[in-house]
Design a protein around this motif. Sequence first.
Motif, short mmCIF file in Angstrom:
data_model
loop_
_atom_site.label_atom_id
_atom_site.label_comp_id
_atom_site.label_asym_id
_atom_site.label_seq_id
_atom_site.Cartn_x
_atom_site.Cartn_y
_atom_site.Cartn_z
N ARG A 155 0.78 -1.27 -0.05
CA ARG A 155 -0.03 0.12 0.10
C ARG A 155 0.86 1.24 -0.13
NH1 ARG A 155 -4.81 -0.33 4.37
NH2 ARG A 155 -5.34 1.39 3.19
N GLU A 159 4.26 2.18 -6.08
CA GLU A 159 4.93 3.06 -7.03
C GLU A 159 6.21 3.16 -6.99
OE1 GLU A 159 4.43 7.89 -8.76
OE2 GLU A 159 2.89 6.95 -7.42
N GLY A 315 -7.01 2.87 -15.11
CA GLY A 315 -6.83 1.82 -14.10
C GLY A 315 -5.49 2.21 -13.07
N HIS A 316 -4.58 2.56 -13.59
CA HIS A 316 -3.39 3.12 -12.68
C HIS A 316 -3.48 4.35 -11.79
CE1 HIS A 316 0.75 3.26 -11.70
NE2 HIS A 316 0.93 4.45 -12.35
N HIS A 317 -4.57 5.25 -12.38
CA HIS A 317 -4.67 6.12 -11.31
C HIS A 317 -6.15 5.90 -10.60
CE1 HIS A 317 -1.75 9.19 -12.70
NE2 HIS A 317 -1.61 8.51 -13.84
N ASP A 318 -6.50 4.80 -10.43
CA ASP A 318 -7.86 4.22 -9.88
C ASP A 318 -9.02 5.06 -10.29
OD1 ASP A 318 -6.02 2.47 -8.12
OD2 ASP A 318 -5.79 4.04 -6.94
N ALA A 321 -11.91 0.38 -12.15
CA ALA A 321 -11.52 -0.86 -11.78
C ALA A 321 -10.61 -1.73 -12.46
CB ALA A 321 -12.77 -1.61 -11.16
N GLU A 322 -10.13 -2.59 -11.96
CA GLU A 322 -9.01 -3.47 -12.95
C GLU A 322 -9.99 -4.22 -13.86
OE1 GLU A 322 -5.90 -5.46 -10.81
OE2 GLU A 322 -5.21 -3.89 -9.95
N ASP A 385 -19.86 2.83 -1.10
CA ASP A 385 -18.69 1.72 -1.17
C ASP A 385 -18.47 1.03 0.10
OD1 ASP A 385 -18.35 2.27 -3.56
OD2 ASP A 385 -16.36 3.10 -3.62
N HIS A 391 -20.01 7.50 -3.30
CA HIS A 391 -18.94 7.78 -4.59
C HIS A 391 -19.46 7.69 -5.92
CE1 HIS A 391 -15.12 7.31 -1.98
NE2 HIS A 391 -16.03 6.42 -1.45
N ARG A 393 -19.67 6.54 -9.48
CA ARG A 393 -19.19 5.59 -10.51
C ARG A 393 -19.67 5.47 -11.91
NH1 ARG A 393 -15.71 5.64 -7.13
NH2 ARG A 393 -15.46 4.03 -5.58
#
Length: 457
Positions: A155, A159, A315-318, A321-322, A385, A391, A393
Amino acid sequence: MTRPTLAGVMEFRLLGPFEARHEGRQVLTGARRQERCLLAVLLLRAGRVVTTGHLIDLLWSGGAPANARGTVHTYIGRLRAALRPFGGPELATREDGYRVVPGTYRLDTAEFTALVRQAGAARDPGTRADLYDRALGLWRGPLLDGTADGVLRERLGGELAELRLSALERRAEAQLAMGRHDRVAADLAPHAGEHPEREQLVAAQMTALYRGGRQAEALRLYRGTRRALVDGLGIEPGAALASLHDRILRGDPQLNQPQAPAPVYAVRVGEEWLPWSAGGHPALELCNTYAGWGGQALPGGEWLRRYATLAVWAGHHDLAAERLVAQLLARAGREPAAAAAVLAEAQAFRARLYACLTDPADAASFAAVAAVVERAAAVSSFTRDEDGLGHWRLTPAAGLRLPLYAAARAAGELLADPRRFTIRACPGENCGWLFLDASGRRRWCSLATCGAGCTAP
């Protein structure tokens, strides 16, 4: 590697076991493990407020005791008392959180990223390899080894870990360009087998082994990588790695030629190259490039050239979702024309957004950005969430435009935030990178993409 010690300046080492030093002597040795974790979290986010709730979540991973807030307050008090005799950084209370006040201290994670930045800017392969050597030499083990567990390490340092692997790959490229294949084979030996998903790293090791007359080992590495990818992820190696394997099988003499360099100021995420995070907000990261906007375009400077890259970026910047990113990539493969059209929209949106962010009076650009933001809002839903908060979405109705709309939502949030008036564009001749400057004192972007000497005053 011996590093010079600055008299009177505290030094913190997080790339390995946690260490705090003052004039060469280790201090804070009596601090509890969670106190060290707390200080490390604040140092990794130096200058930014970390809320008490987030600190509790990190320190106890969802199993916090009832008195967790009081415990965090106690830890802060103890750390302040322990740092004070050595002129250590100030731990300031800000609303419902704490921040490390930027000051005179030394942090190995900051040195690491600075050296990687300098290496990326170096044009000479020897200089580039030496700078990567210095950067990678700062790692003494896993981040906060013995202090943070694997979950917390992931966590906190995801990066940094990505940047370390990218540095390994870029160093290998520089060394191969200089004919140092034996050095590459030795350096990458502990890593290639551990990271089969880093196909560029595996490719560098295979090339180094082949050039060193170790063809059988290069082929064995490929077979092991393929088996790990198929068994672990259910995928075959990418086209580039498979092609390299075929060339090694054929004994292609051109493999002795230097490899093409990776993009400037980039990090590898899956199969895509993305620009380093430097702006402080996803909307700014969308606008930035590998090598900045100013001056003549540098080779490989642009990153937004494929729909797959846009989806992986979201996805990398949230922002997505993956699982949605995976679905988008699969759909883009089935509908290439539609994906290309979305990419063109995203490129046009980014150009308008850059103009809007750099000139608040540009009403036409704002209107163009606002139109995309409104379309994104029309395919969004407000949901609760797991953290108990509501949130926005994006829904499946967004289709292939989901990563574009995700970027538009981020842009809309920034344009509605007073921080948009703190956005600065680096004035470097070959830069122009956007970044947030809440202090109002910085002149250059933090990564100094414009070259050596362009650092904040």
